[in-house]
Enzyme design. Structure first.
Site, PDB file in Angstrom:
ATOM      1  N   ARG A  93       0.823  -1.214   0.000  1.00 13.12           N
ATOM      2  CA  ARG A  93       0.000   0.000   0.000  1.00 13.12           C
ATOM      3  C   ARG A  93       0.860   1.268   0.000  1.00 13.12           C
ATOM      4  O   ARG A  93       0.402   2.323  -0.412  1.00 13.12           O
ATOM      5  CB  ARG A  93      -1.005  -0.035   1.163  1.00 13.12           C
ATOM      6  CG  ARG A  93      -2.117  -1.072   0.921  1.00 13.12           C
ATOM      7  CD  ARG A  93      -3.160  -1.075   2.012  1.00 13.12           C
ATOM      8  NE  ARG A  93      -2.660  -1.587   3.262  1.00 13.12           N
ATOM      9  CZ  ARG A  93      -2.756  -2.843   3.681  1.00 13.12           C
ATOM     10  NH1 ARG A  93      -3.355  -3.749   2.918  1.00 13.12           N
ATOM     11  NH2 ARG A  93      -2.264  -3.208   4.846  1.00 13.12           N
ATOM     12  N   GLU A 109       4.173  -9.305  15.538  1.00 10.09           N
ATOM     13  CA  GLU A 109       3.485  -9.719  16.762  1.00 10.09           C
ATOM     14  C   GLU A 109       3.716 -11.224  16.979  1.00 10.09           C
ATOM     15  O   GLU A 109       4.060 -11.657  18.072  1.00 10.09           O
ATOM     16  CB  GLU A 109       2.010  -9.399  16.625  1.00 10.09           C
ATOM     17  CG  GLU A 109       1.226  -9.570  17.908  1.00 10.09           C
ATOM     18  CD  GLU A 109      -0.259  -9.288  17.718  1.00 10.09           C
ATOM     19  OE1 GLU A 109      -0.972  -9.275  18.726  1.00 10.09           O
ATOM     20  OE2 GLU A 109      -0.692  -9.080  16.569  1.00 10.09           O
TER      21      GLU A 109
END
Lengths: 185, 182
Positions: A69, A106
């Site tokens: 993006r 994460e």
């Protein structure tokens, strides 16, 4: 929340165009979907203009955009300010000789790559992505640029998720965002 | 080869900026690397300008860009001609409801997705990617747009590999490219 009094009037139009998709890519995540912003030519143009107005005439020679993006927002900014555009990619996508930077997610790890020779020592660089969450991806991008001797002038994102404290992870590097998103209490 | 006599003078500058990387991603492939073009601000601008000059004022309402290099060329074109930009993505990347189109690769299959509601019936669309090889990806992109009732006006790529005959695979849809590589 942002202080709206000094907010550029274009920001509100941009904010309303971002679609929040619950539970994507996994339960509990409120995903900030910028594709709906891209469907509004005026709002998309306003987004780019806000960045261009900030960075034009600041001697920025490189805009680095993070796959994928960051590839949507970075090139229009680069073109408008006369900088080169450098894609920062997932492993094995760039065909030439690359330098790599591992970073922690994460759950697990990832790796970002940049072409050798794309950026030179002394280049003044922006890093562009659609959103900053924990800041891990932006840090990896900054590391790559600094390893080749560029100066990262600022990181620029459309959206920040302040609760994830990504701004603090940038080691004092400036961060400029158009919008902050706070989950509703 | 392109016909040199009528070629816009900017084309040569663009062509010289594209780097050919042998044996990527596998032996025998001469990969057309456009990242070196992006390092030359003037050549990159010329690339976009050539497309914008062709499509401005033609009532194009959608520019669809194929992930990921179509995301580099599509948005600047869309912004300049006042069209919306629609990303066409690999599976599971788009967060909302999608329609999908499977397509055949040299070895195996792949799939392209588009958000439901991004494109409406009657819209006039361009499909943009950096390169056309066999044409499989562009066909999948056109299929998605036509399935929702849009009209694909043209496919636009920086580079064509004519020997792979992608142009013929487009079912008569026009294709515009800046550079051919033999």
């Amino acid at each position: 929340m942002s202080d709206y009094r000094d907010e550029d009037p274009r920001i509100h139009g941009i904010r309303t165009k971002i679609r929040v998709v619950p539970n994507f890519p996994k339960p509990g995540i409120m995903f900030q979907d910028i594709t709906t912003l891209l469907l509004d030519p005026k709002a998309f143009k306003d987004t780019i203009d806000l960045f261009v107005e900030r960075y034009k005439g600041k001697n920025i020679s490189v805009v680095a955009g993070i796959e994928a993006r960051g590839f949507i927002f970075g090139p229009p900014i680069a073109l408008a300010i006369g900088a080169k555009f450098v894609p920062m990619r997932k492993p094995k996508k760039l065909p030439g000789k690359v330098i790599s930077q591992d970073y922690t997610l994460e759950y697990g790890r990832d790796r970002m790559e940049m072409h050798v020779g794309a950026v030179e020592a002394g280049d003044r660089a922006l890093v562009v992505d659609d959103l900053i969450a924990t800041g891990g991806t932006l840090c990896a991008a900054m590391d790559l640029l600094e390893r080749v001797g560029a100066e990262v002038v600022e990181c620029a994102c459309v959206i920040e998720l302040p609760e994830l404290k990504g701004r603090e992870k940038l080691n004092g590097k400036p961060l400029y965002v158009l919008l902050e998103y706070y989950p509703e209490a």
